[in-house]
Design an enzyme around this catalytic site. Sequence first.
Site, mmCIF file in Angstrom:
data_model
loop_
_atom_site.group_PDB
_atom_site.id
_atom_site.type_symbol
_atom_site.label_atom_id
_atom_site.label_comp_id
_atom_site.label_asym_id
_atom_site.label_seq_id
_atom_site.Cartn_x
_atom_site.Cartn_y
_atom_site.Cartn_z
ATOM 1 N N ARG A 13 0.797 -1.225 0.000
ATOM 2 C CA ARG A 13 0.000 0.000 0.000
ATOM 3 C C ARG A 13 0.830 1.276 0.000
ATOM 4 O O ARG A 13 0.600 2.164 -0.820
ATOM 5 C CB ARG A 13 -0.944 0.015 1.210
ATOM 6 C CG ARG A 13 -1.968 -1.093 1.181
ATOM 7 C CD ARG A 13 -2.778 -1.133 2.444
ATOM 8 N NE ARG A 13 -1.965 -1.617 3.567
ATOM 9 C CZ ARG A 13 -2.412 -1.764 4.807
ATOM 10 N NH1 ARG A 13 -3.663 -1.445 5.089
ATOM 11 N NH2 ARG A 13 -1.634 -2.227 5.757
ATOM 12 N N ASP A 124 -5.123 -3.939 3.039
ATOM 13 C CA ASP A 124 -3.902 -4.577 2.550
ATOM 14 C C ASP A 124 -4.255 -5.589 1.457
ATOM 15 O O ASP A 124 -5.006 -6.536 1.710
ATOM 16 C CB ASP A 124 -3.196 -5.269 3.711
ATOM 17 C CG ASP A 124 -1.840 -5.816 3.331
ATOM 18 O OD1 ASP A 124 -1.418 -5.681 2.156
ATOM 19 O OD2 ASP A 124 -1.178 -6.383 4.219
#
EC number: 3.1.3.2
Length: 152
Positions: A13, A124
């Site tokens: 990310r 995630d």
Amino acid sequence: MLQEVGHLWNICRSPIAEAVFKKMATDASVVDKWRIDSAATSTYEIGNPPDHRGQACLKKHGVPMMHVARQVTKEDFLTFDYILCMDESNLSDLKKKANSVKNSKAKIELLGSYDPEKQLIIKDPYYGHEEDFENVYQQCVRCCKVFLERNS
């Protein structure tokens, strides 16, 4: 100065958010006013490149990515104006670390707090598929656009 902190690992990310923000700042001719970086709250992936699926996603969108995973340092809390993170766990970890740093100046926030679609948490994608990386990319684009507009 802006730092984005992803999950424990700094390979999914936050490197995507870092690359997206760098491209936006470059396209807006303000990149020289920013120090943009990303880091992890752990040591698990230090020195490793971003996940290949994130790299492929950014390549598809024409966003350059040059990143090597690193861990957040005490100096980051002294030098960065903003540290933006992806979820509540990272937010909590970062606030604890900031409290241990004398004269910490960094404003610690969720990157998702800038999302016009109100998706506060950037999930995630590591255990997901390519579409999960695309979702992270799209959310980072929305959030970084608003953040840059508010801070330029």
